[in-house]
Design an enzyme around this catalytic site. Structure first.
Site, short mmCIF file in Angstrom:
data_model
loop_
_atom_site.label_atom_id
_atom_site.label_comp_id
_atom_site.label_asym_id
_atom_site.label_seq_id
_atom_site.Cartn_x
_atom_site.Cartn_y
_atom_site.Cartn_z
N SER A 1 -0.98 -13.26 18.71
CA SER A 1 -1.60 -13.89 19.61
C SER A 1 -1.43 -15.62 19.55
O SER A 1 -1.87 -16.08 18.50
CB SER A 1 -3.13 -13.53 19.29
OG SER A 1 -4.03 -14.19 19.67
N GLY A 2 -1.54 -16.24 20.87
CA GLY A 2 -1.57 -17.43 21.14
C GLY A 2 -2.85 -18.09 20.60
O GLY A 2 -2.82 -19.09 19.88
N LEU A 3 -3.88 -17.40 20.91
CA LEU A 3 -5.40 -17.98 20.29
C LEU A 3 -5.43 -18.03 18.86
O LEU A 3 -5.75 -19.05 18.49
CB LEU A 3 -6.46 -16.84 21.14
CG LEU A 3 -7.72 -17.14 20.40
CD1 LEU A 3 -8.21 -18.56 20.93
CD2 LEU A 3 -8.59 -16.07 20.97
N ASP B 1 -5.98 -23.41 21.80
CA ASP B 1 -4.94 -22.58 22.49
C ASP B 1 -4.79 -23.20 23.81
O ASP B 1 -4.79 -22.61 24.87
CB ASP B 1 -5.88 -21.39 22.69
CG ASP B 1 -4.83 -19.95 23.18
OD1 ASP B 1 -3.90 -20.24 23.00
OD2 ASP B 1 -5.49 -19.00 23.76
N ASP C 1 2.68 -13.45 22.07
CA ASP C 1 2.18 -14.13 23.24
C ASP C 1 2.72 -15.46 23.42
O ASP C 1 2.28 -16.38 22.66
CB ASP C 1 0.47 -14.07 22.86
CG ASP C 1 -0.21 -14.80 23.84
OD1 ASP C 1 0.38 -15.33 25.08
OD2 ASP C 1 -1.52 -15.12 23.55
N ASP D 1 2.53 -17.43 26.07
CA ASP D 1 1.77 -18.24 26.95
C ASP D 1 2.72 -18.28 28.13
O ASP D 1 2.95 -17.25 28.60
CB ASP D 1 1.68 -19.70 26.19
CG ASP D 1 0.67 -19.56 25.14
OD1 ASP D 1 -0.11 -18.44 25.12
OD2 ASP D 1 0.66 -20.37 24.46
N GLU E 1 2.67 -15.38 30.88
CA GLU E 1 1.54 -15.41 31.79
C GLU E 1 1.70 -16.22 32.88
O GLU E 1 2.40 -17.46 32.72
CB GLU E 1 0.31 -15.71 31.11
CG GLU E 1 0.04 -16.83 30.46
CD GLU E 1 -1.25 -17.10 29.56
OE1 GLU E 1 -1.10 -16.34 28.54
OE2 GLU E 1 -1.83 -18.26 29.52
N LYS F 1 -1.19 -24.33 29.16
CA LYS F 1 -2.29 -23.15 29.54
C LYS F 1 -3.57 -23.31 28.95
O LYS F 1 -3.47 -24.25 27.95
CB LYS F 1 -1.61 -22.06 29.34
CG LYS F 1 -1.09 -21.52 27.81
CD LYS F 1 -2.14 -21.45 26.79
CE LYS F 1 -3.04 -20.39 27.16
NZ LYS F 1 -2.90 -19.04 26.40
N ASN G 1 -6.75 -21.20 27.13
CA ASN G 1 -7.32 -19.68 27.06
C ASN G 1 -7.97 -19.21 28.24
O ASN G 1 -8.68 -19.70 29.09
CB ASN G 1 -8.24 -19.64 26.09
CG ASN G 1 -8.27 -17.93 25.56
OD1 ASN G 1 -9.36 -17.61 25.94
ND2 ASN G 1 -7.49 -17.68 24.62
N SER G 2 -7.53 -17.98 28.55
CA SER G 2 -8.24 -17.04 29.74
C SER G 2 -9.85 -17.21 29.72
O SER G 2 -10.48 -16.91 30.89
CB SER G 2 -7.54 -15.71 29.77
OG SER G 2 -6.30 -15.95 29.99
N ARG H 1 2.31 -10.93 32.52
CA ARG H 1 0.94 -11.08 32.34
C ARG H 1 0.29 -11.66 33.75
O ARG H 1 0.66 -12.83 33.85
CB ARG H 1 0.18 -11.89 31.13
CG ARG H 1 -1.03 -12.16 31.23
CD ARG H 1 -1.28 -12.55 29.86
NE ARG H 1 -2.59 -13.23 29.51
CZ ARG H 1 -3.04 -13.73 28.53
NH1 ARG H 1 -2.47 -13.48 27.39
NH2 ARG H 1 -4.12 -14.29 28.36
N HIS I 1 -4.82 -8.83 32.93
CA HIS I 1 -5.80 -9.33 32.18
C HIS I 1 -7.18 -9.28 32.81
O HIS I 1 -7.26 -9.79 33.98
CB HIS I 1 -5.70 -10.66 31.47
CG HIS I 1 -6.27 -10.94 30.34
ND1 HIS I 1 -7.04 -10.04 29.62
CD2 HIS I 1 -6.03 -12.15 29.65
CE1 HIS I 1 -7.47 -10.81 28.46
NE2 HIS I 1 -7.03 -11.99 28.46
C1 SPV Z 1 -4.48 -14.34 23.07
O1 SPV Z 1 -4.72 -13.44 22.18
O2 SPV Z 1 -3.81 -15.51 22.71
C2 SPV Z 1 -4.28 -13.80 24.49
C3 SPV Z 1 -5.57 -13.02 24.65
O3 SPV Z 1 -3.62 -14.42 25.19
S1 SPV Z 1 -6.61 -13.85 25.32
O4 SPV Z 1 -6.99 -14.62 24.17
O5 SPV Z 1 -7.69 -12.77 25.85
O6 SPV Z 1 -6.24 -14.41 26.72
MG MG Z 2 -2.94 -16.20 24.60
#
Ligand code: SPV
Ligand code: MG
Length: 534
Positions: free
Chosen positions: A44-46, A56, A83, A85, A112, A118, A120-121, A156, A187
């Protein structure tokens, strides 16, 4: 590139079953994911960013991500989907990232359709700008043209996140699929799964779909299964779980200024060692490291008076006789310390109080005047460890002699001086030995046949110097033997030769390490005078 983990990920993605992969953000959490039973890991990027205490927003570089992924991949055997990004730049950066990921056996990358850097979404999603379809499909094509045949490229779709509707999401998913993406990750930031439901119904299983139900977490998993979702990513739950317990633990310890309240709620230190694979290293060390003196303890038998030395040993035992300005025992201790052996115990008896100043642990044999060495050794049985050096307290020796024992491959080894075959019948008791072979420089595999003071001269191959070493099974054999001998009526009068002969008779090998000289036992006044120039 041969990448079996990528093959496995592809199977997971393309299988008709719903699969689950779990977030990890470092080696340890990756191992935890694997041990829990998950089929794969979400890098996970986050969470990778958060574990570094940064945002993130591509604040950690892709090479830093790579390093973390390397440790995660090293410690696990299940596939990792990173992930990635936006791919950390344009198509060319992405190609290089993939090359490096594949070298580390990472199984796939999810990219994505947003812009670098980027966000975070779940942060101001509506304001987030999407990449053009042309640019993003170019990245997908480049990635697929470049990667190994099993490496997975997941595209993504962030259309719902950025506030677009189903039409835009489908248009993009279709284009990404055509560009070669192995799966679409759709997502959504809504708390109910309506985006996912509408997408899945329209998508009609055109290609595998992956989802991240962080926000619509209350949706029963059966819904995803019925919709035909391929993979569910639990995207941040290990980090969030750890965060909470870390915060509580820190606050509690700070508040209470002690550890009692937290100890039962946190993992024991041993669990860290287990996850790190400490056992494997311990085993490997046994196979590959030279025998370490530091792990060996020593037990010195020094209960007897040494009455053969007359007046000299009236007030002090033989082991405490002054030699070159310090007690004989201190010489032994110093030599052992020099070798790295710190854990030393003495079995004392006659005038035991004279040992006090040595500052080492003692075992007392108060029956010293009516017992012999085996009785003393049995009193110190608890001190026999996985690797123990056992020696008499009346010998002076050069450091290389115990080192020879440490290096001996035997589980029980003794040092024999092959030049001392001729000290027969001078009235002193001596431990002569008969061995499987006489000394020969080119042949070191020699075993004890018998030990005794009265061996026929033609059988004698040397004299035991009063030093032995036991390790592993050898330690157990020695302890077991002592237990058995202790049951004999003449136990108190048994000498070390009786112990060795008993061990040999029971079918165990005692390895002989031959040497010549560089040691001295103090058995009479003549020996004692030699000690002053040793
Ligand atoms: C992550 O886990 O970094 C993701 C999922 O990209 S989210 O945080 O929901 O974007
Ligand atoms: Mg991410």
């Amino acid at each position: 590139m041969n990448n079996p983990k990528a093959k496995k990920l592809k199977e997971i993605i393309t299988s008709s079953n719903l699969s689950f992969i779990m977030e990890a953000h470092d080696g340890l959490s990756a191992k935890i994911v694997q041990e829990a039973g998950f089929e794969g890991i979400w890098g996970s990027g986050l969470c990778l960013s958060a574990a570094w205490g940064v945002r993130d927003n591509n604040e950690i570089s892709w090479t830093q991500v790579l390093e973390i992924l390397e440790s995660m991949s090293d410690i696990t055997s299940i596939p990792i989907l990173l992930d990635g990004d936006t791919g950390y730049g344009d198509f060319n950066t992405l190609r290089r990232v993939i090359k490096k990921l594949e070298q580390r056996q990472v199984a796939g990358i999810c990219i994505e359709d947003k812009l670098f850097p980027k966000t975070n979404s779940f942060i101001d999603g509506d304001k987030q700008e999407l990449a053009t379809i042309e640019e993003f499909t170019g990245k997908i094509r480049a990635a697929k043209d470049f990667c190994g045949q099993d490496f997975c490229v997941v595209a993504r779709v962030e259309a719902f996140i950025a506030g677009w509707g189903l039409g835009e999401a489908l248009r993009r998913a279709e284009a990404y699929h055509k560009a070669g993406a192995d799966a679409i990750l759709i997502h959504s930031k809504k708390s109910q799964p309506e985006d996912i439901i509408s997408f899945m119904q329209a998508w009609k299983k055109t290609s595998p779909v992956i989802i991240v139900p962080t926000k619509y977490y209350s949706t029963p998993t059966k819904v995803f299964e019925d919709l035909g979702v391929s993979v569910v990513i639990w995207a941040n739950h290990l980090l969030r779980g750890a965060l909470k317990i870390m915060q509580e633990t820190a606050k509690c310890i700070f508040r209470e200024k002690n550890l009692l309240s937290v100890e039962d709620r946190i993992a024991p230190v041993g669990e860290i060692f287990r996850l790190q694979g400490a056992d494997e290293l311990r085993e490997a060390e046994k196979r590959y490291l030279p025998r370490k003196a530091a792990l060996t303890n020593a037990l010195i038998l020094a209960a007897s008076q040494g009455e053969e030395l007359g007046n000299l040993t009236k007030d002090i035992p033989k082991a405490m006789l002054p030699v070159q300005g310090k007690p004989l025992m201190q010489h032994i201790i110093d030599t052992l310390n020099e070798m790295g052996i710190k854990n030393i115990s003495v079995i004392r008896g006659y005038r035991k109080e004279t040992f006090e100043g040595l500052n080492i642990p003692y075992v007392d044999n108060d029956e010293y005047d009516s017992t012999k060495e085996v009785f003393s050794l049995n009193l110190g049985k608890e001190k026999i460890q996985e690797s123990s050096l056992i020696l008499f307290g009346d010998i002076l020796f050069k450091k290389h002699i115990p080192l020879l024992l440490l290096e001996s491959p035997g589980e029980i080894s003794i040092v024999v001086d092959y030049t001392r075959k001729d000290r027969l019948s001078d009235g002193t008791y001596r431990d002569f030995v008969a061995c499987s072979k006489p000394y020969n420089y080119f042949d070191s595999e020699v075993f004890l046949n018998e030990m005794g003071n009265d061996l026929p001269p033609d059988r004698i191959n040397g004299e035991w110097i009063g030093m032995m070493m036991v390790r592993n099974d050898g330690s157990k054999i020695l302890q077991q033997t002592l237990e058995e001998l202790a049951a004999l009526p003449d136990f108190k009068s048994l000498r070390m030769k009786d112990l060795f002969n008993y061990i040999v008779k029971n079918g165990h090998n005692i390895r002989v390490v031959y040497l010549s000289g560089h040691w001295l036992d103090i058995d009479n006044l003549d020996d004692f005078s030699k000690a002053s120039i040793f």
